[in-house]
Design an enzyme around this catalytic site. Structure first.
Site, PDB file in Angstrom:
ATOM      1  NE  ARG A   1      20.268 -10.398   3.100  1.00 57.39           N
ATOM      2  CZ  ARG A   1      21.363 -10.067   2.456  1.00 57.39           C
ATOM      3  NH1 ARG A   1      21.880  -8.847   2.626  1.00 57.39           N
ATOM      4  NH2 ARG A   1      21.968 -10.911   1.668  1.00 57.39           N
TER       5      ARG A   1
ATOM      6  CD  GLN B   1      11.283  -4.940  12.826  1.00 58.92           C
ATOM      7  OE1 GLN B   1      11.351  -3.865  12.243  1.00 58.92           O
ATOM      8  NE2 GLN B   1      10.129  -5.531  13.084  1.00 58.92           N
ATOM      9  N   GLY B   2      16.027  -5.684  10.376  1.00 55.93           N
ATOM     10  CA  GLY B   2      17.303  -5.239   9.785  1.00 55.93           C
ATOM     11  C   GLY B   2      17.202  -5.071   8.282  1.00 55.93           C
TER      12      GLY B   2
ATOM     13  CE1 TYR C   1      17.740 -12.177   6.380  1.00 58.19           C
ATOM     14  CE2 TYR C   1      15.351 -12.179   6.270  1.00 58.19           C
ATOM     15  CZ  TYR C   1      16.571 -12.285   5.643  1.00 58.19           C
ATOM     16  OH  TYR C   1      16.628 -12.484   4.288  1.00 58.19           O
TER      17      TYR C   1
ATOM     18  NE  ARG D   1      -3.855  -1.965   2.402  1.00 57.74           N
ATOM     19  CZ  ARG D   1      -4.345  -2.425   3.533  1.00 57.74           C
ATOM     20  NH1 ARG D   1      -4.050  -1.853   4.677  1.00 57.74           N
ATOM     21  NH2 ARG D   1      -5.159  -3.460   3.535  1.00 57.74           N
TER      22      ARG D   1
ATOM     23  CB  ALA E   1      12.533  -9.319   4.902  1.00 55.53           C
ATOM     24  CD  GLN E   2       5.860 -12.867   3.237  1.00 56.92           C
ATOM     25  OE1 GLN E   2       6.190 -12.748   2.058  1.00 56.92           O
ATOM     26  NE2 GLN E   2       4.881 -13.640   3.640  1.00 56.92           N
TER      27      GLN E   2
ATOM     28  CD  GLU F   1      13.316 -18.914  -0.232  1.00 55.53           C
ATOM     29  OE1 GLU F   1      13.101 -18.256  -1.239  1.00 55.53           O
ATOM     30  OE2 GLU F   1      14.453 -19.068   0.263  1.00 55.53           O
TER      31      GLU F   1
HETATM   32  C1  LIG Z   1      18.617 -29.660   5.472  1.00 54.43           C
HETATM   33  C2  LIG Z   1      19.314 -28.357   5.358  1.00 54.43           C
HETATM   34  C3  LIG Z   1      18.385 -27.271   5.034  1.00 54.43           C
HETATM   35  C4  LIG Z   1      18.644 -26.005   5.160  1.00 54.43           C
HETATM   36  C5  LIG Z   1      19.948 -25.505   5.503  1.00 54.43           C
HETATM   37  C6  LIG Z   1      19.977 -24.803   6.806  1.00 54.43           C
HETATM   38  C7  LIG Z   1      20.381 -23.593   6.940  1.00 54.43           C
HETATM   39  C8  LIG Z   1      20.606 -22.620   5.807  1.00 54.43           C
HETATM   40  C9  LIG Z   1      22.048 -22.394   5.566  1.00 54.43           C
HETATM   41  O1  LIG Z   1      22.836 -22.247   6.584  1.00 54.43           O
HETATM   42  C10 LIG Z   1      22.575 -21.156   5.845  1.00 54.43           C
HETATM   43  C11 LIG Z   1      23.734 -20.664   5.180  1.00 54.43           C
HETATM   44  C12 LIG Z   1      23.915 -19.380   4.955  1.00 54.43           C
HETATM   45  C13 LIG Z   1      25.190 -19.046   4.419  1.00 54.43           C
HETATM   46  C14 LIG Z   1      25.445 -17.822   3.962  1.00 54.43           C
HETATM   47  C15 LIG Z   1      26.766 -17.583   3.485  1.00 54.43           C
HETATM   48  C16 LIG Z   1      27.163 -16.537   2.897  1.00 54.43           C
HETATM   49  C17 LIG Z   1      26.339 -15.372   2.519  1.00 54.43           C
HETATM   50  C18 LIG Z   1      27.366 -14.424   2.164  1.00 54.43           C
HETATM   51  C19 LIG Z   1      27.212 -13.215   1.891  1.00 54.43           C
HETATM   52  C20 LIG Z   1      25.984 -12.498   1.748  1.00 54.43           C
HETATM   53  C21 LIG Z   1      26.464 -11.136   1.461  1.00 54.43           C
HETATM   54  C22 LIG Z   1      25.400 -10.343   0.855  1.00 54.43           C
HETATM   55  O2  LIG Z   1      24.500 -10.916   0.238  1.00 54.43           O
HETATM   56  O3  LIG Z   1      25.433  -9.120   0.977  1.00 54.43           O
HETATM   57  N1  GSH Z   2      15.792 -17.109  -1.013  1.00 49.08           N
HETATM   58  C1  GSH Z   2      17.200 -17.155  -0.736  1.00 49.08           C
HETATM   59  C2  GSH Z   2      17.757 -18.439  -1.329  1.00 49.08           C
HETATM   60  C3  GSH Z   2      19.219 -18.729  -0.924  1.00 49.08           C
HETATM   61  C4  GSH Z   2      19.407 -18.748   0.562  1.00 49.08           C
HETATM   62  O1  GSH Z   2      18.614 -19.316   1.300  1.00 49.08           O
HETATM   63  N2  GSH Z   2      20.417 -18.029   0.994  1.00 49.08           N
HETATM   64  C5  GSH Z   2      20.664 -17.873   2.407  1.00 49.08           C
HETATM   65  C6  GSH Z   2      22.022 -17.242   2.624  1.00 49.08           C
HETATM   66  S1  GSH Z   2      23.300 -18.098   1.907  1.00 49.08           S
HETATM   67  C7  GSH Z   2      19.695 -16.897   2.991  1.00 49.08           C
HETATM   68  O2  GSH Z   2      19.286 -17.066   4.128  1.00 49.08           O
HETATM   69  N3  GSH Z   2      19.372 -15.864   2.204  1.00 49.08           N
HETATM   70  C8  GSH Z   2      18.519 -14.824   2.655  1.00 49.08           C
HETATM   71  C9  GSH Z   2      19.198 -13.507   2.550  1.00 49.08           C
HETATM   72  O3  GSH Z   2      20.284 -13.421   1.972  1.00 49.08           O
HETATM   73  O4  GSH Z   2      18.658 -12.544   3.103  1.00 49.08           O
HETATM   74  C10 GSH Z   2      17.831 -15.884  -1.285  1.00 49.08           C
HETATM   75  O5  GSH Z   2      17.128 -15.096  -1.915  1.00 49.08           O
HETATM   76  O6  GSH Z   2      18.989 -15.635  -1.046  1.00 49.08           O
END
Ligand SMILES: CC/C=C\C/C=C\C[C@@H]1O[C@H]1/C=C/C=C/C=C\C/C=C\CCC(=O)O
Ligand code: GSH
Length: 203
Positions: free
Chosen positions: A155, A146-147, A144, A82, A103-104, A109
């Site tokens: 975030r 809010q951030g 997350y 809105r 974020a949502q 997911e």
């Molecule tokens: C059965 C397993 C199912 C789900 C997995 C559980 C958790 C999800 C993964 O742990 C999460 C991993 C996140 C890793 C993120 C790593 C790096 C992101 C790096 C940078 C982001 C920087 C940016 O986007 O600005």
């Molecule tokens: N929907 C996720 C798919 C991939 C994923 O789950 N990435 C992890 C980080 S590696 C996540 O929590 N992403 C959310 C985010 O970056 O805010 C995305 O858009 O990044």
């Protein structure tokens, strides 16, 4: 694939009128755990209402909190649509809107994974520990959201924290399932590993 999920449980020794869950309200979690793994439940795909787990109050509270969390996030997207005049099915708009939208979406997911491991860890590992992890996870997801609403960078901290908590819940689930199914304590005495493995990997 593990055939774990929300099942109606046929209880041979707890047969009510139809011989089907819900069991009497005195049944402890250990009994739920036992019935989850009794041969009687496999193959029945009816969803079992959470209220069928009478001693799982902490998990119920946590799930209720999750629902409020999810509803709050969805409402924020509605308000953002809105505010920034982005009507469905559009998902693109000003960065302020897209951050709320993403974020949502990202929280949603991970929600099924979170709920699944919360329940498995609560039933097979320990309810209190699972509930505390659930609380931490929801708090992290709120932070997350809010951030992310403020900036993409905002975030990241909560995202890493929520991922760690989720991995802990996954670890507790696996540990609980392994100990339960493989009955490590009675391994030497009873050597029931093959039949337990068969149960574990039954479709
Ligand atoms: C059965 C397993 C199912 C789900 C997995 C559980 C958790 C999800 C993964 O742990 C999460 C991993 C996140 C890793 C993120 C790593 C790096 C992101 C790096 C940078 C982001 C920087 C940016 O986007 O600005
Ligand atoms: N929907 C996720 C798919 C991939 C994923 O789950 N990435 C992890 C980080 S590696 C996540 O929590 N992403 C959310 C985010 O970056 O805010 C995305 O858009 O990044």
């Amino acid at each position: 694939m593990l055939s774990l999920g929300w099942h109606y449980v046929v209880l041979p020794e707890n047969t009510g009128s139809a011989g089907i869950w819900p069991a009497p309200p005195t049944v402890p979690l250990s009994a739920v755990r036992r019935h989850f793994t009794s041969g009687a439940i496999w193959g029945c795909s009816c969803p079992c209402p959470p209220s069928s787990f009478p001693k799982a109050q902490l998990l119920h509270c946590r799930l209720t909190a999750s629902s409020f969390n999810g509803a709050y996030f969805a409402l924020q997207v509605i308000y953002a649509r809105r505010k920034y005049k982005v009507s469905p099915p559009d998902t693109a708009g000003p960065p302020e809107f897209e951050r709320v939208f993403r974020a949502q979406a990202n929280c949603s997911e991970y929600f099924p994974i979170f709920v699944s491991v919360l329940w498995v860890a609560g039933i097979f590992f320990q309810q209190g520990v699972a509930a505390v992890c659930g609380l931490l996870y929801l708090y992290a997801r709120y932070q997350y959201f809010q951030g992310y609403t403020l900036s993409a960078h905002g975030r990241l901290g909560p995202m890493y924290f929520s991922a760690k908590v989720l991995w802990i819940l996954i670890g507790l689930s696996v540990a609980g399932l392994l100990v339960h199914f493989l009955s490590l304590n009675s391994f030497v005495g009873r050597m029931e590993i093959p039949s337990k493995l068969q149960l574990l990997f039954r479709w």
